[in-house]
Design an enzyme around this catalytic site. Structure first.
Site, mmCIF file in Angstrom:
data_model
loop_
_atom_site.group_PDB
_atom_site.id
_atom_site.type_symbol
_atom_site.label_atom_id
_atom_site.label_comp_id
_atom_site.label_asym_id
_atom_site.label_seq_id
_atom_site.Cartn_x
_atom_site.Cartn_y
_atom_site.Cartn_z
ATOM 1 C CB THR A 134 58.415 -30.412 -34.203
ATOM 2 O OG1 THR A 134 58.145 -29.995 -32.872
ATOM 3 C CG2 THR A 134 58.038 -31.884 -34.297
ATOM 4 C CG ASP A 135 60.754 -28.244 -29.762
ATOM 5 O OD1 ASP A 135 59.612 -28.567 -30.126
ATOM 6 O OD2 ASP A 135 60.976 -27.264 -29.015
ATOM 7 C CD GLU A 136 55.147 -30.591 -29.787
ATOM 8 O OE1 GLU A 136 54.478 -31.619 -29.613
ATOM 9 O OE2 GLU A 136 54.667 -29.454 -29.766
ATOM 10 C CE1 TYR A 160 53.064 -31.995 -35.644
ATOM 11 C CE2 TYR A 160 53.962 -31.536 -33.458
ATOM 12 C CZ TYR A 160 53.955 -31.316 -34.832
ATOM 13 O OH TYR A 160 54.846 -30.429 -35.381
ATOM 14 C CE LYS A 164 56.934 -32.681 -38.408
ATOM 15 N NZ LYS A 164 56.805 -32.148 -39.790
HETATM 16 P P1 NAD Z 1 50.221 -25.448 -40.423
HETATM 17 O O1 NAD Z 1 49.278 -26.442 -39.847
HETATM 18 O O2 NAD Z 1 49.958 -23.994 -40.240
HETATM 19 O O3 NAD Z 1 50.374 -25.680 -42.010
HETATM 20 C C1 NAD Z 1 50.474 -26.960 -42.578
HETATM 21 C C2 NAD Z 1 50.220 -26.808 -44.078
HETATM 22 O O4 NAD Z 1 50.361 -28.098 -44.682
HETATM 23 C C3 NAD Z 1 48.798 -26.322 -44.409
HETATM 24 O O5 NAD Z 1 48.869 -25.307 -45.391
HETATM 25 C C4 NAD Z 1 48.110 -27.559 -44.959
HETATM 26 O O6 NAD Z 1 47.101 -27.260 -45.901
HETATM 27 C C5 NAD Z 1 49.278 -28.305 -45.575
HETATM 28 N N1 NAD Z 1 49.055 -29.741 -45.691
HETATM 29 C C6 NAD Z 1 48.532 -30.585 -44.743
HETATM 30 N N2 NAD Z 1 48.500 -31.847 -45.233
HETATM 31 C C7 NAD Z 1 49.001 -31.807 -46.485
HETATM 32 C C8 NAD Z 1 49.234 -32.790 -47.478
HETATM 33 N N3 NAD Z 1 48.908 -34.080 -47.275
HETATM 34 N N4 NAD Z 1 49.785 -32.409 -48.648
HETATM 35 C C9 NAD Z 1 50.094 -31.104 -48.882
HETATM 36 N N5 NAD Z 1 49.883 -30.140 -47.969
HETATM 37 C C10 NAD Z 1 49.355 -30.478 -46.785
HETATM 38 O O7 NAD Z 1 51.638 -25.855 -39.850
HETATM 39 P P2 NAD Z 1 52.889 -24.928 -39.460
HETATM 40 O O8 NAD Z 1 52.742 -24.497 -38.065
HETATM 41 O O9 NAD Z 1 53.098 -23.954 -40.524
HETATM 42 O O10 NAD Z 1 54.056 -26.037 -39.504
HETATM 43 C C11 NAD Z 1 54.728 -26.337 -40.722
HETATM 44 C C12 NAD Z 1 55.728 -27.440 -40.456
HETATM 45 O O11 NAD Z 1 56.644 -27.022 -39.445
HETATM 46 C C13 NAD Z 1 55.103 -28.731 -39.924
HETATM 47 O O12 NAD Z 1 55.777 -29.810 -40.513
HETATM 48 C C14 NAD Z 1 55.356 -28.693 -38.423
HETATM 49 O O13 NAD Z 1 55.470 -29.992 -37.903
HETATM 50 C C15 NAD Z 1 56.673 -27.960 -38.378
HETATM 51 N N6 NAD Z 1 56.936 -27.184 -37.139
HETATM 52 C C16 NAD Z 1 55.980 -26.306 -36.661
HETATM 53 C C17 NAD Z 1 56.279 -25.541 -35.531
HETATM 54 C C18 NAD Z 1 55.290 -24.550 -34.968
HETATM 55 O O14 NAD Z 1 55.527 -24.000 -33.891
HETATM 56 N N7 NAD Z 1 54.184 -24.256 -35.640
HETATM 57 C C19 NAD Z 1 57.520 -25.680 -34.898
HETATM 58 C C20 NAD Z 1 58.448 -26.603 -35.416
HETATM 59 C C21 NAD Z 1 58.144 -27.328 -36.551
HETATM 60 O O1 DAU Z 2 57.476 -27.252 -30.194
HETATM 61 C C1 DAU Z 2 57.118 -27.132 -31.537
HETATM 62 C C2 DAU Z 2 55.635 -27.394 -31.681
HETATM 63 O O2 DAU Z 2 54.969 -26.254 -31.157
HETATM 64 C C3 DAU Z 2 55.209 -27.659 -33.117
HETATM 65 O O3 DAU Z 2 55.813 -28.831 -33.565
HETATM 66 C C4 DAU Z 2 53.684 -27.787 -33.218
HETATM 67 O O4 DAU Z 2 53.301 -27.918 -34.571
HETATM 68 C C5 DAU Z 2 53.062 -26.537 -32.629
HETATM 69 O O5 DAU Z 2 51.651 -26.672 -32.618
HETATM 70 C C6 DAU Z 2 53.565 -26.298 -31.203
HETATM 71 O O6 DAU Z 2 53.064 -27.328 -30.303
HETATM 72 P P1 DAU Z 2 52.548 -26.963 -28.824
HETATM 73 O O7 DAU Z 2 51.641 -28.021 -28.371
HETATM 74 O O8 DAU Z 2 53.693 -26.592 -27.952
HETATM 75 O O9 DAU Z 2 51.759 -25.596 -29.186
HETATM 76 P P2 DAU Z 2 50.348 -25.036 -28.696
HETATM 77 O O10 DAU Z 2 50.287 -23.623 -29.202
HETATM 78 O O11 DAU Z 2 49.219 -25.938 -29.007
HETATM 79 O O12 DAU Z 2 50.534 -24.978 -27.122
HETATM 80 C C7 DAU Z 2 51.585 -24.242 -26.524
HETATM 81 C C8 DAU Z 2 51.487 -24.440 -25.020
HETATM 82 O O13 DAU Z 2 50.297 -23.780 -24.553
HETATM 83 C C9 DAU Z 2 51.343 -25.887 -24.606
HETATM 84 O O14 DAU Z 2 52.004 -26.079 -23.350
HETATM 85 C C10 DAU Z 2 49.841 -26.074 -24.402
HETATM 86 C C11 DAU Z 2 49.407 -24.715 -23.932
HETATM 87 N N1 DAU Z 2 48.034 -24.288 -24.285
HETATM 88 C C12 DAU Z 2 47.663 -24.367 -25.599
HETATM 89 C C13 DAU Z 2 46.414 -23.972 -25.997
HETATM 90 C C14 DAU Z 2 45.968 -24.080 -27.435
HETATM 91 C C15 DAU Z 2 47.191 -23.764 -23.323
HETATM 92 O O15 DAU Z 2 47.556 -23.668 -22.124
HETATM 93 N N2 DAU Z 2 45.957 -23.366 -23.705
HETATM 94 C C16 DAU Z 2 45.512 -23.461 -24.999
HETATM 95 O O16 DAU Z 2 44.340 -23.104 -25.272
#
Ligand code: NAD
Ligand code: DAU
Length: 369
Positions: A134-136, A160, A164
């Protein structure tokens, strides 16, 4: 056989990657997922009956299980999506994040190293471990600072992102020390179908459709860089095919938006696509709430490296991607209802006879989703 082992392939991005891989016939997929609250087999329903999608419930930290799966299926690549992924949950309870994101990734690396070292030379050369991050990990940007490049220093601010970052460092170390052919990607915020409605965009859609408040943290001026999930998954395939071993690639949508811009755009689209008089205009539902502790102000990705080296660019604009996303949620009330009432988790009990999503102690016979 051209097989890849996908971890976390029942989650939001992982399931999109698996669906795309199978729909494009790119590889046989062996899918290992612990089915935590974020894992949902309904996400994989379209692959029901596909003999080249093999699903196993289990933990990336379960070394005997991972070892047995690597030996049995002999994948040419491992793509690691498995993680705890929600920042707010990491603030309330960080332990699972350390366990899966740090310790789990370590165990996965150890088993991949052992498997890779024993491969015949040609397969050793071809093997890849793609770690999805992630970019975080780069921390928060000032309003006018340039976007994150791959050389930006790590400064994670939440449990988190710290977990990562730790996993990224381990992956880097296994390449540097052992020569394991790893590639890491750091991607910005994804949105699209099948995202669990704890994250901002699906939460706004779900609440907007119910006429419930649309919670915006703080002043709503935090900025994220949004990417449609299929574009992310196409980028991952590009990196898997042609990325340079040991490298990091940033992936992003070049689409910076404040949370207020996001909520207003979602509201406008809901006014058009779900124009129930009682809930329209949806903007009236916007509610400012207490800020997230340690809330990062701005993320932005410089995706120049993957564009220059590998020719990847996102296909969707924010307008087209968001439109498709909202339509998907409106067209899939069963998915949404099952996620909201928890019944999507019944599958685990039916098939494994347990109340928990706990790991299988030994490799289960592969279950076709
Ligand atoms: P998600 O939470 O929707 O899915 C995570 C999956 O991993 C789930 O299916 C869960 O059951 C599985 N899991 C959790 N712990 C596990 C374990 N110990 N062993 C096997 N499986 C396990 O997450 P996502 O949003 O699909 O993100 C997937 C990946 O991409 C993550 O590594 C996250 O850090 C990264 N990522 C997410 C975003 C985003 O915006 N969602 C952006 C950049 C990177
Ligand atoms: O940047 C990549 C990341 O993006 C991933 O690594 C994470 O897995 C993914 O969850 C996401 O993280 P964020 O914290 O940016 O996503 P989230 O959807 O939780 O929040 C997006 C923005 O919206 C953040 O500034 C917080 C804000 N927010 C979020 C929620 C859930 C609100 O204002 N209200 C809300 O109820």
């Amino acid at each position: 056989m051209n097989t890849i082992l996908v971890t976390g392939g029942a989650g939001f991005i992982g399931s999109t990657f698996v669906l795309l891989t199978r729909q494009q016939g790119l590889a046989r997929v062996v899918n290992l997922d612990l089915l935590t609250y974020a894992g949902n087999l309904m996400n994989l329903e379209a692959l029901s009956g596909d003999p080249d999608h093999l699903f196993t419930v289990g933990d990336i930290g379960d070394r005997p299980l991972v070892q047995a799966m690597l030996e049995r299926y002999r994948p040419r690549a491992v793509v690691n999506f498995a993680a705890e992924s929600h920042v707010d949950r990491s603030i309330d309870g960080p332990e699972d994040f350390i366990q899966t994101n740090v310790v789990g990734t370590f165990h996965l690396l150890e088993e991949c190293r052992r498997y890779w070292q024993a491969l015949p030379a040609a397969q050793r050369e071809r093997f890849r471990l793609l770690h999805v991050s992630t970019d975080e990990v780069y921390g928060s940007l000032a309003p006018d600072a340039p976007a994150f490049t791959e050389n930006h220093p790590y400064a994670p601010n939440s449990p988190y992102s710290a977990s990562k970052a730790a996993s990224d460092h381990l992956v880097r170390a296994y390449h540097h020390t052992h020569g394991l052919p790893t590639i890491t990607t750091n991607c910005s915020n994804n949105y699209g179908p099948r995202q669990f409605p704890e994250k901002l965009i699906p939460l706004l859609i779900v609440n907007g459709c119910k006429g419930a408040p649309l919670p915006i943290y703080g002043d709503g001026l935090n900025v994220r860089d949004w990417l449609y999930v299929e574009d992310h998954c196409q980028a991952l395939h590009t990196v898997l095919d042609r990325g340079r071993v040991g490298e990091v690639y940033n992936i992003g949508g070049n689409c910076e938006r404040s949370n207020l811009e996001i909520v207003r755009t979602v509201c406008r689209l809901l006014d058009q696509l779900d124009p129930a008089p009682a809930r329209t205009p949806h903007e009236a539902l916007i509610t400012f709430v207490k800020d997230r502790p340690g809330h990062d102000r701005r993320y932005a990705i410089d995706a120049g490296k993957i564009q220059r080296e590998l020719g990847w660019r996102p296909r969707e604009t924010f307008a087209t991607g968001l439109n498709q996303t909202i339509r998907w949620y409106l067209d899939n009330p069963c998915w949404l209802e099952a996620v909201q009432n928890g019944s999507y988790r019944d599958w685990i009990e039916r098939h494994y006879g347990t109340n928990s999503a706990g790991p299988a102690a030994t490799p289960t016979a592969p279950v076709r989703s």
